[in-house]
Design a protein around this motif. Structure first.
Motif, PDB file in Angstrom:
ATOM      1  N   VAL A  37       0.841  -1.202   0.000  1.00  0.00           N
ATOM      2  CA  VAL A  37       0.000   0.000   0.000  1.00  0.00           C
ATOM      3  C   VAL A  37       0.871   1.245   0.000  1.00  0.00           C
ATOM      4  N   LEU A  38       1.913   1.237   0.818  1.00  0.00           N
ATOM      5  CA  LEU A  38       2.806   2.400   0.878  1.00  0.00           C
ATOM      6  C   LEU A  38       3.561   2.581  -0.440  1.00  0.00           C
ATOM      7  N   ALA A  39       3.958   1.493  -1.058  1.00  0.00           N
ATOM      8  CA  ALA A  39       4.660   1.573  -2.342  1.00  0.00           C
ATOM      9  C   ALA A  39       3.736   2.127  -3.425  1.00  0.00           C
ATOM     10  N   ASP A  40       2.467   1.681  -3.414  1.00  0.00           N
ATOM     11  CA  ASP A  40       1.500   2.196  -4.395  1.00  0.00           C
ATOM     12  C   ASP A  40       1.313   3.701  -4.226  1.00  0.00           C
ATOM     13  N   ALA A  41       1.222   4.146  -2.992  1.00  0.00           N
ATOM     14  CA  ALA A  41       1.025   5.573  -2.726  1.00  0.00           C
ATOM     15  C   ALA A  41       2.262   6.370  -3.117  1.00  0.00           C
ATOM     16  N   ALA A  42       3.447   5.783  -2.907  1.00  0.00           N
ATOM     17  CA  ALA A  42       4.689   6.484  -3.235  1.00  0.00           C
ATOM     18  C   ALA A  42       4.830   6.699  -4.737  1.00  0.00           C
ATOM     19  N   GLU A  43       4.239   5.812  -5.529  1.00  0.00           N
ATOM     20  CA  GLU A  43       4.329   5.923  -6.982  1.00  0.00           C
ATOM     21  C   GLU A  43       3.404   7.012  -7.531  1.00  0.00           C
ATOM     22  N   ARG A  44       2.497   7.471  -6.720  1.00  0.00           N
ATOM     23  CA  ARG A  44       1.513   8.455  -7.178  1.00  0.00           C
ATOM     24  C   ARG A  44       1.674   9.734  -6.383  1.00  0.00           C
ATOM     25  N   ASN A  45       1.068  10.775  -6.857  1.00  0.00           N
ATOM     26  CA  ASN A  45       0.979  12.001  -6.075  1.00  0.00           C
ATOM     27  C   ASN A  45      -0.386  11.949  -5.398  1.00  0.00           C
ATOM     28  N   HIS A  46      -0.421  11.368  -4.224  1.00  0.00           N
ATOM     29  CA  HIS A  46      -1.708  11.149  -3.564  1.00  0.00           C
ATOM     30  C   HIS A  46      -2.392  12.461  -3.186  1.00  0.00           C
ATOM     31  N   TYR A  47      -1.623  13.485  -2.876  1.00  0.00           N
ATOM     32  CA  TYR A  47      -2.241  14.788  -2.576  1.00  0.00           C
ATOM     33  C   TYR A  47      -3.010  15.294  -3.792  1.00  0.00           C
ATOM     34  N   GLN A  48      -2.432  15.139  -4.968  1.00  0.00           N
ATOM     35  CA  GLN A  48      -3.117  15.551  -6.194  1.00  0.00           C
ATOM     36  C   GLN A  48      -4.377  14.700  -6.401  1.00  0.00           C
ATOM     37  N   ASP A  49      -4.277  13.421  -6.100  1.00  0.00           N
ATOM     38  CA  ASP A  49      -5.427  12.530  -6.259  1.00  0.00           C
ATOM     39  C   ASP A  49      -6.592  12.944  -5.358  1.00  0.00           C
ATOM     40  N   VAL A  50      -6.304  13.242  -4.085  1.00  0.00           N
ATOM     41  CA  VAL A  50      -7.402  13.544  -3.161  1.00  0.00           C
ATOM     42  C   VAL A  50      -7.951  14.959  -3.344  1.00  0.00           C
ATOM     43  N   LEU A  51      -7.116  15.876  -3.822  1.00  0.00           N
ATOM     44  CA  LEU A  51      -7.584  17.258  -4.028  1.00  0.00           C
ATOM     45  C   LEU A  51      -8.264  17.451  -5.381  1.00  0.00           C
ATOM     46  N   GLY A  52      -8.004  16.543  -6.311  1.00  0.00           N
ATOM     47  CA  GLY A  52      -8.635  16.655  -7.626  1.00  0.00           C
ATOM     48  C   GLY A  52      -8.255  17.953  -8.323  1.00  0.00           C
ATOM     49  N   PRO A  53      -9.205  18.593  -9.008  1.00  0.00           N
ATOM     50  CA  PRO A  53      -8.898  19.816  -9.748  1.00  0.00           C
ATOM     51  C   PRO A  53      -8.479  20.979  -8.851  1.00  0.00           C
ATOM     52  N   ALA A  54      -8.802  20.917  -7.572  1.00  0.00           N
ATOM     53  CA  ALA A  54      -8.399  21.995  -6.664  1.00  0.00           C
ATOM     54  C   ALA A  54      -6.876  22.028  -6.494  1.00  0.00           C
ATOM     55  N   TYR A  55      -6.224  20.892  -6.713  1.00  0.00           N
ATOM     56  CA  TYR A  55      -4.770  20.809  -6.578  1.00  0.00           C
ATOM     57  C   TYR A  55      -4.086  21.792  -7.538  1.00  0.00           C
ATOM     58  N   ASP A  56      -4.429  21.702  -8.828  1.00  0.00           N
ATOM     59  CA  ASP A  56      -3.815  22.594  -9.825  1.00  0.00           C
ATOM     60  C   ASP A  56      -4.182  24.057  -9.555  1.00  0.00           C
ATOM     61  N   GLU A  57      -5.405  24.269  -9.119  1.00  0.00           N
ATOM     62  CA  GLU A  57      -5.855  25.627  -8.801  1.00  0.00           C
ATOM     63  C   GLU A  57      -5.040  26.205  -7.640  1.00  0.00           C
ATOM     64  N   MET A  58      -4.804  25.387  -6.608  1.00  0.00           N
ATOM     65  CA  MET A  58      -4.012  25.837  -5.458  1.00  0.00           C
ATOM     66  C   MET A  58      -2.577  26.158  -5.867  1.00  0.00           C
ATOM     67  N   LEU A  59      -1.994  25.294  -6.706  1.00  0.00           N
ATOM     68  CA  LEU A  59      -0.620  25.561  -7.171  1.00  0.00           C
ATOM     69  C   LEU A  59      -0.557  26.852  -7.986  1.00  0.00           C
ATOM     70  N   ALA A  60      -1.529  27.035  -8.865  1.00  0.00           N
ATOM     71  CA  ALA A  60      -1.552  28.237  -9.696  1.00  0.00           C
ATOM     72  C   ALA A  60      -1.706  29.500  -8.842  1.00  0.00           C
ATOM     73  N   ASP A  61      -2.424  29.377  -7.733  1.00  0.00           N
ATOM     74  CA  ASP A  61      -2.627  30.522  -6.843  1.00  0.00           C
ATOM     75  C   ASP A  61      -1.477  30.720  -5.866  1.00  0.00           C
ATOM     76  N   GLY A  62      -0.514  29.811  -5.884  1.00  0.00           N
ATOM     77  CA  GLY A  62       0.677  29.965  -5.040  1.00  0.00           C
ATOM     78  C   GLY A  62       0.441  29.706  -3.555  1.00  0.00           C
ATOM     79  N   VAL A  63      -0.470  28.768  -3.226  1.00  0.00           N
ATOM     80  CA  VAL A  63      -0.655  28.471  -1.809  1.00  0.00           C
ATOM     81  C   VAL A  63       0.638  27.883  -1.252  1.00  0.00           C
TER      82      VAL A  63
END
Length: 160
Positions: A56-82
């Motif tokens: 489970v930990l290896a699967d999570a390490a291969e992905r950006n889990h924060y991006q997965d759980v935040l969905g489209p808000a992830y890119d929006e937050m990065l663009a806004d410089g949070v």
């Protein structure tokens, strides 16, 4: 009557306010939800001194889990410089939401992620009736008389 379309019944999304802006986080896919549940369980096992599921930990390490759980808000937050702490707190809040529920996620969000602020304090327990001054019936009066010192007992037994 029949079943109504589930999408109309469940408007599952979180709106997280960061820097005065609301970010809408939609419900994750089933795959992301299942992985999040597994990650939270693995973390709980590790916190209790057990051995976490390495797959489970290896699967999570291969992905950006924060991006997965935040969905489209992830890119929006990065663009806004949070900031990193804001992004991390938002993602962890979403993980709590996915693994538990909206109420738990709100408590986590409002605590700032501080576990000490999550646990109710003594004053809150008193207000809620959690603490009680009622004595246990088996405790008697709550006081006891200390035993007499050995030398005092010996004096009482002597005859003059």
């Amino acid at each position: 009557m029949g079943f109504e379309a589930l999408g109309e019944l469940l408007d599952e999304a979180l709106t997280l306010p960061l820097g005065g802006k609301p970010y809408r986080v939609p419900a994750p896919s089933a795959e992301v939800g299942l992985l999040t549940q597994a990650l939270v369980h693995a973390a709980a096992v590790a916190a209790d001194g057990g051995r976490a599921d390495e797959q489970v930990l290896a699967d999570a390490a291969e992905r950006n889990h924060y991006q997965d759980v935040l969905g489209p808000a992830y890119d929006e937050m990065l663009a806004d410089g949070v900031s990193w702490p804001e992004l991390k707190h938002a993602a962890l809040t979403c993980m709590v939401w996915i693994a538990q529920d909206r109420t738990a996620a709100e408590r986590f969000w409002n605590s700032g992620g501080d576990p000490n602020r999550l646990a109710p304090n003594r004053a809150a327990r008193r207000r809620s009736g959690g603490a009680s001054s009622t004595k246990n019936p088996a405790s008697g009066s709550g006081t006891s008389t200390p035993p007499a010192p050995a030398h005092a007992k010996a004096k009482g037994k002597r005859r003059k």
